[in-house]
Design a protein around this motif. Structure first.
Motif, mmCIF file in Angstrom:
data_model
loop_
_atom_site.group_PDB
_atom_site.id
_atom_site.type_symbol
_atom_site.label_atom_id
_atom_site.label_comp_id
_atom_site.label_asym_id
_atom_site.label_seq_id
_atom_site.Cartn_x
_atom_site.Cartn_y
_atom_site.Cartn_z
ATOM 1 N N ASP A 95 -10.425 -5.826 8.154
ATOM 2 C CA ASP A 95 -11.597 -6.168 7.355
ATOM 3 C C ASP A 95 -11.362 -5.750 5.903
ATOM 4 N N ARG A 96 -11.556 -6.649 4.982
ATOM 5 C CA ARG A 96 -11.346 -6.378 3.556
ATOM 6 C C ARG A 96 -12.641 -6.640 2.792
ATOM 7 N N THR A 97 -12.820 -5.918 1.727
ATOM 8 C CA THR A 97 -13.927 -6.167 0.818
ATOM 9 C C THR A 97 -13.641 -7.474 0.093
ATOM 10 N N ARG A 98 -14.637 -8.281 -0.119
ATOM 11 C CA ARG A 98 -14.446 -9.564 -0.804
ATOM 12 C C ARG A 98 -14.991 -9.556 -2.229
ATOM 13 N N VAL A 99 -15.791 -8.553 -2.567
ATOM 14 C CA VAL A 99 -16.345 -8.445 -3.919
ATOM 15 C C VAL A 99 -16.099 -7.020 -4.408
ATOM 16 N N ILE A 100 -15.486 -6.901 -5.580
ATOM 17 C CA ILE A 100 -15.165 -5.589 -6.142
ATOM 18 C C ILE A 100 -15.633 -5.530 -7.584
ATOM 19 N N ASP A 101 -16.209 -4.412 -7.959
ATOM 20 C CA ASP A 101 -16.492 -4.109 -9.357
ATOM 21 C C ASP A 101 -15.516 -3.020 -9.754
ATOM 22 N N PRO A 102 -14.522 -3.330 -10.607
ATOM 23 C CA PRO A 102 -13.506 -2.332 -10.964
ATOM 24 C C PRO A 102 -14.101 -1.037 -11.526
ATOM 25 N N LEU B 51 -9.623 4.882 -11.033
ATOM 26 C CA LEU B 51 -8.486 4.355 -11.780
ATOM 27 C C LEU B 51 -7.376 5.401 -11.829
ATOM 28 N N GLU B 52 -6.136 4.936 -11.775
ATOM 29 C CA GLU B 52 -4.986 5.825 -11.869
ATOM 30 C C GLU B 52 -4.586 5.958 -13.333
ATOM 31 N N TYR C 80 2.981 4.175 -24.593
ATOM 32 C CA TYR C 80 2.545 3.588 -23.331
ATOM 33 C C TYR C 80 1.569 4.489 -22.574
ATOM 34 N N GLY C 81 0.569 3.862 -21.979
ATOM 35 C CA GLY C 81 -0.366 4.604 -21.149
ATOM 36 C C GLY C 81 -1.583 3.774 -20.824
ATOM 37 N N GLY C 82 -2.333 4.236 -19.856
ATOM 38 C CA GLY C 82 -3.548 3.512 -19.507
ATOM 39 C C GLY C 82 -4.164 4.024 -18.228
ATOM 40 N N LEU C 83 -5.164 3.316 -17.812
ATOM 41 C CA LEU C 83 -5.856 3.533 -16.552
ATOM 42 C C LEU C 83 -5.792 2.213 -15.805
ATOM 43 N N ASP C 84 -5.331 2.230 -14.557
ATOM 44 C CA ASP C 84 -5.131 0.989 -13.806
ATOM 45 C C ASP C 84 -5.610 1.122 -12.374
ATOM 46 N N VAL C 85 -5.927 -0.014 -11.787
ATOM 47 C CA VAL C 85 -6.154 -0.098 -10.349
ATOM 48 C C VAL C 85 -5.730 -1.489 -9.898
ATOM 49 N N TYR D 173 -6.731 -4.305 -12.695
ATOM 50 C CA TYR D 173 -7.673 -4.048 -13.780
ATOM 51 C C TYR D 173 -7.067 -2.913 -14.589
ATOM 52 N N SER D 174 -7.024 -3.064 -15.921
ATOM 53 C CA SER D 174 -6.404 -2.060 -16.783
ATOM 54 C C SER D 174 -7.293 -1.729 -17.966
#
Length: 165
Positions: free
Chosen positions: A2-9, A14-15, A23-28, A43-44
């Motif tokens: 079962d997977r989620t079908r709607v995501i709000d980043p 965030l990693e 270089y750098g950031g927050l990502d998922v 999403y970054s």
């Protein structure tokens, strides 16, 4: 599964990462969370003055970026194009003329979605540093079977390590 079908980043953890001064950031990564096997989505958020990746091109995978917030410079091939929220950017597979990089030139975080085809095998080229990345991903597990970075000039003979060669 079962997977989620709607995501709000904004609801996801965030990693955070950084490398040197540029270089750098927050990502998922969202693709697997949505149950997608052949489409990569991330999403970054990138701070002012930073980039989320080195200048590179893919030989197999196409990429698309959707700028959600902020502004920056889209470096593609020999061009530098100003971008802002609402812009959609294409980075087709190809040679150095499709090498690309997003740099946050604004005063607030640059937030965007990266969407790409997912190939089991890919070659990425890094024109600024003369490197190549070769990778093969197991389609069942999503884990690397092979992931190797090499520099121009670093090579081994075709028969190196082959039994009986």
């Amino acid at each position: 599964m079962d997977r989620t079908r709607v995501i709000d980043p904004r609801d996801l953890e965030l990693e955070e990462w950084s490398q040197g001064s540029l270089y750098g950031g927050l990502d998922v990564r969202l693709g697997a969370l949505l149950g997608l096997r052949n489409l990569g989505i991330a999403y970054s958020e990138v701070a002012p003055g930073k980039s989320g990746c080195p200048f590179h091109n893919h030989h197999v995978e196409d990429e698309l970026f959707v700028i959600l917030e902020g502004e920056g410079t889209y470096r593609i091939g020999h061009e530098r194009i100003p971008v802002r929220a609402g812009h959609v950017l294409g980075a087709p597979a190809g040679g150095p003329d499709t090498a690309h990089q997003l740099i946050n030139t604004g005063s607030v975080p640059l937030r965007y979605l990266s969407i790409s085809t997912k190939a089991a095998t890919e070659i990425c080229e890094y024109p600024d540093s003369g490197k190549f990345l070769a990778k093969t991903i197991d389609p069942e597990t999503g884990k690397y079977r092979f992931n190797q970075m090499v520099s121009e000039g670093d090579s081994i003979d075709y028969w190196h390590g082959e039994p009986g060669a």
